[in-house]
Design a protein around this motif. Structure first.
Motif, PDB file in Angstrom:
ATOM      1  N   LEU A 201       0.775  -1.255   0.043  1.00  0.00           N
ATOM      2  CA  LEU A 201       0.069   0.135  -0.014  1.00  0.00           C
ATOM      3  C   LEU A 201       0.796   1.303  -0.052  1.00  0.00           C
ATOM      4  N   VAL A 202       0.947   1.954  -1.128  1.00  0.00           N
ATOM      5  CA  VAL A 202       1.997   2.999  -1.328  1.00  0.00           C
ATOM      6  C   VAL A 202       1.487   4.151  -0.612  1.00  0.00           C
ATOM      7  N   PRO A 203       2.194   5.018   0.157  1.00  0.00           N
ATOM      8  CA  PRO A 203       1.511   5.840   0.851  1.00  0.00           C
ATOM      9  C   PRO A 203       1.489   7.362   0.170  1.00  0.00           C
ATOM     10  N   THR A 204       0.785   7.413  -0.772  1.00  0.00           N
ATOM     11  CA  THR A 204       0.687   8.792  -1.837  1.00  0.00           C
ATOM     12  C   THR A 204       0.217   9.955  -1.005  1.00  0.00           C
ATOM     13  N   ASN A 205      -0.546   9.678  -0.102  1.00  0.00           N
ATOM     14  CA  ASN A 205      -0.984  10.969   0.774  1.00  0.00           C
ATOM     15  C   ASN A 205       0.065  11.680   1.397  1.00  0.00           C
ATOM     16  N   THR A 206       1.096  10.662   1.889  1.00  0.00           N
ATOM     17  CA  THR A 206       2.558  11.363   2.389  1.00  0.00           C
ATOM     18  C   THR A 206       3.175  11.879   1.324  1.00  0.00           C
ATOM     19  N   TYR A 207       3.278  11.363   0.246  1.00  0.00           N
ATOM     20  CA  TYR A 207       3.945  12.053  -0.926  1.00  0.00           C
ATOM     21  C   TYR A 207       3.331  13.438  -1.357  1.00  0.00           C
ATOM     22  N   LEU A 208       2.255  13.589  -1.329  1.00  0.00           N
ATOM     23  CA  LEU A 208       1.573  14.642  -1.617  1.00  0.00           C
ATOM     24  C   LEU A 208       1.708  15.861  -0.479  1.00  0.00           C
TER      25      LEU A 208
ATOM     26  N   TYR B 190       3.949  16.061   1.857  1.00  0.00           N
ATOM     27  CA  TYR B 190       5.512  16.746   1.730  1.00  0.00           C
ATOM     28  C   TYR B 190       5.837  17.181   0.315  1.00  0.00           C
ATOM     29  N   GLY B 191       5.076  16.856  -0.777  1.00  0.00           N
ATOM     30  CA  GLY B 191       5.349  17.279  -2.217  1.00  0.00           C
ATOM     31  C   GLY B 191       5.973  18.513  -2.484  1.00  0.00           C
TER      32      GLY B 191
ATOM     33  N   ARG C 219       2.962  24.723  -2.975  1.00  0.00           N
ATOM     34  CA  ARG C 219       3.319  24.610  -1.477  1.00  0.00           C
ATOM     35  C   ARG C 219       3.021  23.100  -1.121  1.00  0.00           C
ATOM     36  N   SER C 220       3.639  22.822  -0.390  1.00  0.00           N
ATOM     37  CA  SER C 220       3.517  21.379   0.576  1.00  0.00           C
ATOM     38  C   SER C 220       2.807  21.815   1.822  1.00  0.00           C
ATOM     39  N   ALA C 221       2.221  20.760   2.385  1.00  0.00           N
ATOM     40  CA  ALA C 221       1.090  20.916   3.560  1.00  0.00           C
ATOM     41  C   ALA C 221       2.202  21.168   4.825  1.00  0.00           C
ATOM     42  N   TYR C 222       3.423  21.270   4.650  1.00  0.00           N
ATOM     43  CA  TYR C 222       4.510  21.716   5.830  1.00  0.00           C
ATOM     44  C   TYR C 222       4.679  22.988   5.723  1.00  0.00           C
TER      45      TYR C 222
ATOM     46  N   ALA D  16      15.640  11.042  -5.585  1.00  0.00           N
ATOM     47  CA  ALA D  16      15.706  12.307  -4.985  1.00  0.00           C
ATOM     48  C   ALA D  16      16.496  11.860  -3.542  1.00  0.00           C
ATOM     49  N   ARG D  17      17.186  12.944  -3.359  1.00  0.00           N
ATOM     50  CA  ARG D  17      18.069  12.895  -2.073  1.00  0.00           C
ATOM     51  C   ARG D  17      17.414  13.640  -1.057  1.00  0.00           C
ATOM     52  N   SER D  18      17.449  13.318  -0.001  1.00  0.00           N
ATOM     53  CA  SER D  18      16.630  14.235   1.059  1.00  0.00           C
ATOM     54  C   SER D  18      17.751  14.918   2.064  1.00  0.00           C
ATOM     55  N   TRP D  19      17.679  16.273   1.784  1.00  0.00           N
ATOM     56  CA  TRP D  19      18.899  17.220   2.770  1.00  0.00           C
ATOM     57  C   TRP D  19      18.554  16.700   4.390  1.00  0.00           C
ATOM     58  N   LEU D  20      17.394  16.065   4.576  1.00  0.00           N
ATOM     59  CA  LEU D  20      17.190  15.947   6.049  1.00  0.00           C
ATOM     60  C   LEU D  20      17.908  14.766   6.704  1.00  0.00           C
ATOM     61  N   THR D  21      17.884  13.699   5.811  1.00  0.00           N
ATOM     62  CA  THR D  21      18.669  12.376   6.037  1.00  0.00           C
ATOM     63  C   THR D  21      19.930  12.029   5.505  1.00  0.00           C
ATOM     64  N   ASP D  22      20.099  13.306   4.683  1.00  0.00           N
ATOM     65  CA  ASP D  22      21.521  13.177   4.036  1.00  0.00           C
ATOM     66  C   ASP D  22      21.667  11.817   2.914  1.00  0.00           C
ATOM     67  N   SER D  23      20.219  11.367   2.645  1.00  0.00           N
ATOM     68  CA  SER D  23      20.350   9.995   2.083  1.00  0.00           C
ATOM     69  C   SER D  23      19.045  10.161   1.385  1.00  0.00           C
ATOM     70  N   TYR D  24      17.800   9.084   1.535  1.00  0.00           N
ATOM     71  CA  TYR D  24      16.708   9.117   0.572  1.00  0.00           C
ATOM     72  C   TYR D  24      15.393   9.198   1.840  1.00  0.00           C
ATOM     73  N   ARG D  25      14.353   9.566   1.325  1.00  0.00           N
ATOM     74  CA  ARG D  25      13.129   9.725   2.071  1.00  0.00           C
ATOM     75  C   ARG D  25      11.990   9.666   1.157  1.00  0.00           C
ATOM     76  N   HIS D  26      10.942   8.970   1.917  1.00  0.00           N
ATOM     77  CA  HIS D  26       9.680   9.001   1.006  1.00  0.00           C
ATOM     78  C   HIS D  26       9.595   7.887  -0.217  1.00  0.00           C
ATOM     79  N   PHE D  27       9.411   8.375  -1.707  1.00  0.00           N
ATOM     80  CA  PHE D  27       9.238   7.946  -2.485  1.00  0.00           C
ATOM     81  C   PHE D  27      10.420   7.054  -2.776  1.00  0.00           C
TER      82      PHE D  27
END
Length: 716
Positions: free
Chosen positions: A348-355, A357-358, A392-395, A420-431
């Motif tokens: 079950l892919v969490p597309t609501n989370t992707y949106l 944070y999009g 904008r994202s919802a954040y 896509a690299r996440s600056w927050l983890t210095d690696s990957y996140r989400h999708f």
């Protein structure tokens, strides 16, 4: 925006027609179909692992630059035959009155009321009049404009709160015609992209047209927030259908109006009393519309590519690979199985989370207190930070610092790319992180399908009942009520859940019935959040249900997954330490082939299995008393902070070093009375540990043992 694209719909089935909107600065674009078969690899690999399917799509088309509609507005049709001598009254709540650019509140024929330099100005075909003193941000004002016989007057009075400014009034000669087919709110006209010219930041409450000037007594009434007169020529109502774009004409002499591009309903008006948070209970106190000059609900691009998905195409995560000679971009979509098809496993892919944070702008906030690594922002994210066309994202907050509560998938989402690299983890996140699940399932060799949380909300239990096991992604944070009910019901019988993530089942999320590509999130002020909810505005416009976190509605994630959000941080990851239940409890069977007490001390995300956002067992929040805690995390550092909802007073030392009793991640297993089973490992980084060393490690073996057991498969 060199090469960008988005799908009209991203949850599809075989036989559906996919439609893709593309913008490119190059002369031609080649599109091919690919299926994802693996994740991004190690931290710096940024691999894109796909299976090419050119037999289903390989098409070259002309490139073109597409313009994006930015800014929200409303159009209110007018009846014919309105008098030339007319009064327009409304209340306004500006959020950025001192913005450098003029902002248009309304346009009627040749006349335009605008806010410039903090002052209201009424402009005609020739000439203008202006009032003083300057308006303040986030204060209600009554504004009455009288136009007729070559002259106009403008009356402005603060409507709420103590003040000493008194009345702002201006009169003068002003030429022009009020003849118009519509009244525009938050627009002086439109550019070629469909964006409103000089849009407004703020709220406009209950515009009404009258045939005679308002008396001083009536203007005093209006300054108190009361409707000055009952004999309006034309009047509108935002409700009662709060979840649509309709603005009802209540005088019955013209067609209904419409809100565009994210103008918000269910916001407090000039007369909100503070005794309710419900537009249903007190609709007359929620008659305002809120506008932003950077809203993007639908980019409005034309669709360049149409293709039918073949009947035999396997369920999975796919993308159209776009190449224009200067760059290559993968635009993902999610192919669910046909309704009649079954498989042992559903991812079950969490597309609501992707949106949610999009295209987030969280990089503009200071997270250094919770990070060990240096902030390093990718060029794609930098592009988002400086260009309003990405929305904008919802954040985020809007440019006027009010919260962004809507998130749309009809725009280019650069955060939803396979490497896509996440600056927050210095690696990957989400999708990108969730593609590790695909690689894991491919290696496990057990048939699986994918679906999205959006599809689950639509189809409910009927979707889940086709599968023995449901696996959620690394961060399934945003859940709609129907989807959550379906999962709870499924687990209450014989369904099985594998939850390998952090901060799941957290925020109340809704979707607009007439715009299902837009989700709505209204946060509360008692949870871990990026902005505060405006007073009186926690109830969603789309469904009228109360927003915030599910925990504050008596449905904590612990009641579903056995664990719930405990802490977050982005320092060095921790590992897991086995507890007695992993040796002697029912869950001990999952640890076959696992040697040693410590596992998960390596991983692709922050260096281990326990990092980012993490969840723990807590019976006080609904974790089942009979659940087995199989493992708990080793010590976390000061970067990991206890969630706000678990504190009652501001206090120091609420971190992994000082509060290991609550700043921790747990792995739990339990059965339900109906024969269901749940295995949960509470960490966003967990799946990155599964993928470590090419999926040859104790975390992979443990998790695959659970998968095979739940799916009724023998070990390979």
């Amino acid at each position: 925006m060199p090469l960008h694209a988005y799908f009209e719909e991203w949850t599809l089935r075989p036989g559906d027609t996919a439609r893709l909107a593309v913008s490119s600065e190059q002369a031609s674009v080649r599109a091919t179909l690919v299926r994802f078969v693996g994740g991004p690899g190690a931290r710096n690999d940024r691999k894109v692992q796909t299976q090419a399917l050119p037999q289903h799509l390989d098409h070259t088309f002309a490139g073109r630059v597409q313009q994006t509609a930015i800014g929200s507005y409303a159009r209110l049709p007018l009846p014919s035959g309105l008098p030339a001598d007319i009064v327009l009254h409304c209340w306004i709540w500006p959020t950025a009155p001192n913005a450098q650019q003029p902002q248009t509140l309304w346009t009627l024929g040749d006349f335009r009321l605008e806010l410039s330099g903090g002052r209201l100005r009424l402009a005609g075909a020739t000439g203008s009049i202006e009032t003083g003193p300057a308006l303040n941000a986030k204060r209600w004002y009554s504004v009455a404009v009288h136009i007729g016989n070559g002259r106009a007057s403008l009356d402005v009075r603060q409507s709420k709160g103590f003040h000493v400014e008194g009345t702002g009034r201006a009169e003068g000669a002003l030429s022009g015609s009020t003849a118009a087919t519509e009244l525009l709110l938050s627009a002086a006209g439109f550019d070629t992209a469909g964006s409103p010219l000089s849009p407004f930041n703020g709220k406009i409450d209950l515009p009404r047209l009258y045939s005679a000037p308002l008396t001083e007594a009536e203007l005093i009434m209006a300054a108190k927030g009361e409707t000055p007169r009952g004999d309006a020529l034309v009047a509108w109502s935002v409700g009662p259908d709060w979840g649509t774009v309709r603005i009802a004409n209540v005088t019955g002499n013209a067609t209904d109006g419409r809100a565009f591009n994210g103008a918000e309903k269910a916001v407090t008006g000039r007369n909100w009393s503070g005794d309710t948070e419900s537009c249903i209970d007190r609709p007359n106190q929620y008659q305002a519309l809120q506008f932003h000059d950077d809203d993007v609900e639908d980019a409005g691009w034309n669709y360049d590519l149409h293709f039918v998905l073949p009947a035999g195409l396997a369920s999975g995560i796919y993308a159209v690979q776009l190449e224009d000679g200067t760059e290559t971009v993968h635009v993902p979509f999610f192919l669910a199985a046909l309704k009649a098809d079954k498989a042992p496993i559903l991812f079950l892919v969490p597309t609501n989370t992707y949106l949610a944070y999009g295209n987030d702008r969280l990089a503009t906030m200071d997270f250094t207190f919770a990070m060990e690594h240096q902030l390093d922002i990718d060029p794609e994210v930098s592009e988002v930070l400086r260009d309003p066309r990405f929305g904008r994202s919802a954040y985020d907050t809007h440019a006027d610092r009010t919260p962004a509560r809507y998130a749309s998938r009809r725009r280019s989402l650069v955060t939803i790319r396979p490497a896509a690299r996440s600056w927050l983890t210095d690696s990957y996140r989400h999708f990108a992180t969730d593609l590790y699940y695909i690689e894991w399932l491919e290696k496990a060799g057990i048939p699986y399908h994918v679906a999205t949380d959006e599809l689950l909300e639509t189809e409910g239990r009927a979707l889940l009942d086709k599968y023995q096991v449901v696996i959620t992604g690394s961060h399934p944070e945003y859940w709609e009520d129907g989807a959550l009910q379906a999962l709870e019901s499924y687990l209450g019988e014989s369904g099985k859940l594998i939850y390998l993530g952090g901060n799941g089942f957290y925020w109340v999320t809704t979707r607009f019935p007439d715009r299902p590509w837009v989700i709505e999130i209204r946060r509360d002020n008692g949870s871990t959040r990026s902005w505060d909810a405006p007073f009186g505005e926690r109830r969603h416009a789309s469904t009228a249900e109360l927003g915030g976190i599910w925990r504050l509605r008596g449905r904590a994630p612990n009641m579903v997954a056995g664990i719930g959000f405990a802490a977050e941080g982005w320092g060095r990851a921790a590992a897991y330490k086995r507890l007695p239940a992993s040796y002697e409890g029912e869950g001990a069977r999952f640890f076959k082939g696992i040697e040693g007490e410590i596992f998960g001390d390596q991983g692709h995300i922050l260096g281990g299995a326990v990092a980012d956002e993490i969840d723990r067992y807590d019976a006080n929040l609904g974790s089942p008393n009979h659940a087995e805690i199989l493992a708990t995390s080793t010590a976390l550092g000061r970067e990991y902070q206890l969630v706000i909802e678990d504190t009652t007073l501001t206090a120091p030392n609420q971190d992994g070093i000082d509060r290991p009793d609550v700043v921790r991640s747990d792995i739990v297993y339990f059965r339900t009375a109906g024969g269901g089973e749940v295995f949960s490992a509470g960490s966003i980084a967990y799946i990155g540990s599964v993928a470590w060393n090419d999926f040859d490690n104790p975390v992979y073996r443990l998790t695959t043992n659970v998968l095979r057991d739940f799916a009724g498969q023998t070990a390979a």
